[in-house]
Motif scaffolding. Structure first.
Motif, PDB file in Angstrom:
ATOM      1  N   LEU A 235       0.830  -1.202   0.000  1.00  0.00           N
ATOM      2  CA  LEU A 235       0.000   0.000   0.000  1.00  0.00           C
ATOM      3  C   LEU A 235       0.869   1.259   0.000  1.00  0.00           C
ATOM      4  N   ALA A 236       1.886   1.258   0.837  1.00  0.00           N
ATOM      5  CA  ALA A 236       2.758   2.430   0.908  1.00  0.00           C
ATOM      6  C   ALA A 236       3.436   2.700  -0.429  1.00  0.00           C
ATOM      7  N   ALA A 237       3.896   1.637  -1.087  1.00  0.00           N
ATOM      8  CA  ALA A 237       4.538   1.803  -2.394  1.00  0.00           C
ATOM      9  C   ALA A 237       3.541   2.303  -3.432  1.00  0.00           C
ATOM     10  N   ALA A 238       2.339   1.775  -3.399  1.00  0.00           N
ATOM     11  CA  ALA A 238       1.308   2.194  -4.358  1.00  0.00           C
ATOM     12  C   ALA A 238       0.970   3.667  -4.191  1.00  0.00           C
ATOM     13  N   ASN A 239       0.944   4.120  -2.961  1.00  0.00           N
ATOM     14  CA  ASN A 239       0.554   5.504  -2.707  1.00  0.00           C
ATOM     15  C   ASN A 239       1.675   6.499  -2.965  1.00  0.00           C
ATOM     16  N   GLU A 240       2.845   5.994  -3.328  1.00  0.00           N
ATOM     17  CA  GLU A 240       3.913   6.896  -3.764  1.00  0.00           C
ATOM     18  C   GLU A 240       3.697   7.360  -5.203  1.00  0.00           C
ATOM     19  N   GLN A 241       2.826   6.651  -5.924  1.00  0.00           N
ATOM     20  CA  GLN A 241       2.524   7.036  -7.303  1.00  0.00           C
ATOM     21  C   GLN A 241       1.563   8.220  -7.294  1.00  0.00           C
ATOM     22  N   PRO A 242       1.923   9.330  -7.895  1.00  0.00           N
ATOM     23  CA  PRO A 242       1.062  10.521  -7.857  1.00  0.00           C
ATOM     24  C   PRO A 242      -0.082  10.450  -8.866  1.00  0.00           C
ATOM     25  N   GLY A 243      -1.071  11.303  -8.646  1.00  0.00           N
ATOM     26  CA  GLY A 243      -2.100  11.520  -9.650  1.00  0.00           C
ATOM     27  C   GLY A 243      -3.242  10.536  -9.660  1.00  0.00           C
ATOM     28  N   ALA A 286     -12.449   4.593  -9.630  1.00  0.00           N
ATOM     29  CA  ALA A 286     -11.033   4.954  -9.756  1.00  0.00           C
ATOM     30  C   ALA A 286     -10.260   3.877 -10.511  1.00  0.00           C
ATOM     31  N   LEU A 287     -10.593   2.616 -10.266  1.00  0.00           N
ATOM     32  CA  LEU A 287      -9.921   1.520 -10.970  1.00  0.00           C
ATOM     33  C   LEU A 287     -10.161   1.598 -12.472  1.00  0.00           C
ATOM     34  N   GLN A 288     -11.305   2.139 -12.859  1.00  0.00           N
ATOM     35  CA  GLN A 288     -11.608   2.274 -14.280  1.00  0.00           C
ATOM     36  C   GLN A 288     -10.905   3.482 -14.908  1.00  0.00           C
ATOM     37  N   ARG A 289     -10.640   4.477 -14.112  1.00  0.00           N
ATOM     38  CA  ARG A 289     -10.085   5.729 -14.649  1.00  0.00           C
ATOM     39  C   ARG A 289      -8.568   5.806 -14.571  1.00  0.00           C
ATOM     40  N   TYR A 290      -7.970   5.117 -13.603  1.00  0.00           N
ATOM     41  CA  TYR A 290      -6.533   5.238 -13.368  1.00  0.00           C
ATOM     42  C   TYR A 290      -5.855   3.866 -13.483  1.00  0.00           C
ATOM     43  N   ASP A 291      -4.571   3.910 -13.700  1.00  0.00           N
ATOM     44  CA  ASP A 291      -3.776   2.689 -13.838  1.00  0.00           C
ATOM     45  C   ASP A 291      -3.237   2.251 -12.472  1.00  0.00           C
ATOM     46  N   TYR A 292      -3.734   1.111 -11.987  1.00  0.00           N
ATOM     47  CA  TYR A 292      -3.260   0.536 -10.720  1.00  0.00           C
ATOM     48  C   TYR A 292      -2.545  -0.791 -10.971  1.00  0.00           C
ATOM     49  N   SER A 293      -2.015  -0.980 -12.176  1.00  0.00           N
ATOM     50  CA  SER A 293      -1.386  -2.258 -12.501  1.00  0.00           C
ATOM     51  C   SER A 293      -0.173  -2.543 -11.617  1.00  0.00           C
TER      52      SER A 293
END
Length: 306
Positions: A235-243, A286-293
């Motif tokens: 989670l912490a690593a994922a939340n380092e991605q901006p935008g 949000a999963l549809q609009r942004y890239d969470y791969s």
């Protein structure tokens, strides 16, 4: 991804930890956000209280009738004959046809999918008799489904003569997945995941409340689950991605994992409070609009190590 997995509102806890008034709020909110798919089963809630047998579907019907709704897409699972958490079922052709007619009358235009529930049989001739009932449902224009199938390879073999395009409910989360068991049905976005939050695990043990599904089912809520530490790092690593909106809880983890998994066409959710539903719908969008791969890849690594 060409078609994003849809959200399907679950009713398994209605009439148990989720009271009628709260279920009505959830339906109002879900419907107002533009979602239409609702999952039910004859034996919901499975709380071992015979007086509550079929109570969840009654709550759903009361809401439909109160609002004059005719555009839901209700999925009804049939076969179980009690809500005592036993495997006892009636999957005979005659019984399924009776239930089909009953639900056609009760739900009207809102009935969308007629689904088999908990089939432990291995005999192809018995399963074929069930498929004859499925044929009647298909001829009437309903989609068909399977849930809780012990021998999916036998169902796949019988289906060679019918060609039914089944929707299949399967448990699929970071701790457990039945996807490989259904290998004969791989290759199409037919799977509907349930249990995405791994039975109600929370990242913060203090967040469990009296109505929490894990607590209701007798799970240990006094200390964090062993998966919590690794998840916090991902989670912490994922939340380092901006935008993009932050990921912050177990539900986000389970939804992202299911959303990006192969052959998933729907995600079954079971919020117990309106605020939970609001957060779930927001994250689905949000999963549809942004890239969470990248988040998904981290979750896959955790699942592979369990």
């Amino acid at each position: 991804m060409s078609t994003a997995p849809t959200l399907i509102l679950g009713t398994a806890m209605w009439g148990w930890t989720t009271e009628r008034a709260t279920a009505f709020q959830l339906l109002d909110q879900f419907y107002d956000r533009g979602y239409r798919e609702v999952d039910g089963a004859t034996n919901y809630p499975i709380n071992k209280n015979p007086e509550d047998f079929r109570r969840a579907e009654q709550i759903l019907l009361q809401w439909i009738n109160a609002h004059g709704i005719n555009d839901l897409r209700v999925m009804m699972k049939v076969g179980s004959v009690n809500n005592m958490r036993t495997p006892e079922c009636n999957l005979s052709k005659s019984f399924l046809l009776i239930m089909l007619d009953e639900y056609r009358y009760a739900f009207g235009d809102n009935l969308d999918t007629f689904m088999l529930h908990w089939d432990n049989r291995e005999a192809a001739e018995e399963i074929e008799a069930t498929f004859e009932a499925f044929q009647r449902a298909k001829d009437l224009g309903y989609r068909l489904g399977l849930s809780g199938i012990r021998h999916p390879e036998v169902h796949a073999k019988v289906n060679e003569a019918y060609g039914f395009d089944f929707r299949i409910q399967m448990k699929h989360n970071l701790l457990q997945s039945d996807y490989e068991r259904y290998k004969p049905f791989h290759g199409q976005p037919r799977f509907i995941t349930y249990g995405v939050n791994a039975g109600g695990i929370k990242l913060d043990a203090a967040a469990y409340h009296q109505g929490s599904s894990l607590k209701a089912r007798g799970g240990d809520t006094d200390k964090p689950h062993p998966i919590v530490g690794p998840l916090q790092e991902v989670l912490a690593a994922a939340n380092e991605q901006p935008g993009r909106p932050a990921v912050s809880n177990m539900n986000h983890c389970g939804m992202a994992y299911a959303f990006h998994s192969p052959d998933v066409g729907g995600i079954l959710i079971g919020p117990s409070r309106p605020e939970q539903l609001e957060h779930t719908v927001n994250f689905h969008e949000a999963l549809q609009r942004y890239d969470y791969s990248d988040f998904y890849e981290g979750l896959k690594q955790i699942a592979a190590q369990l």
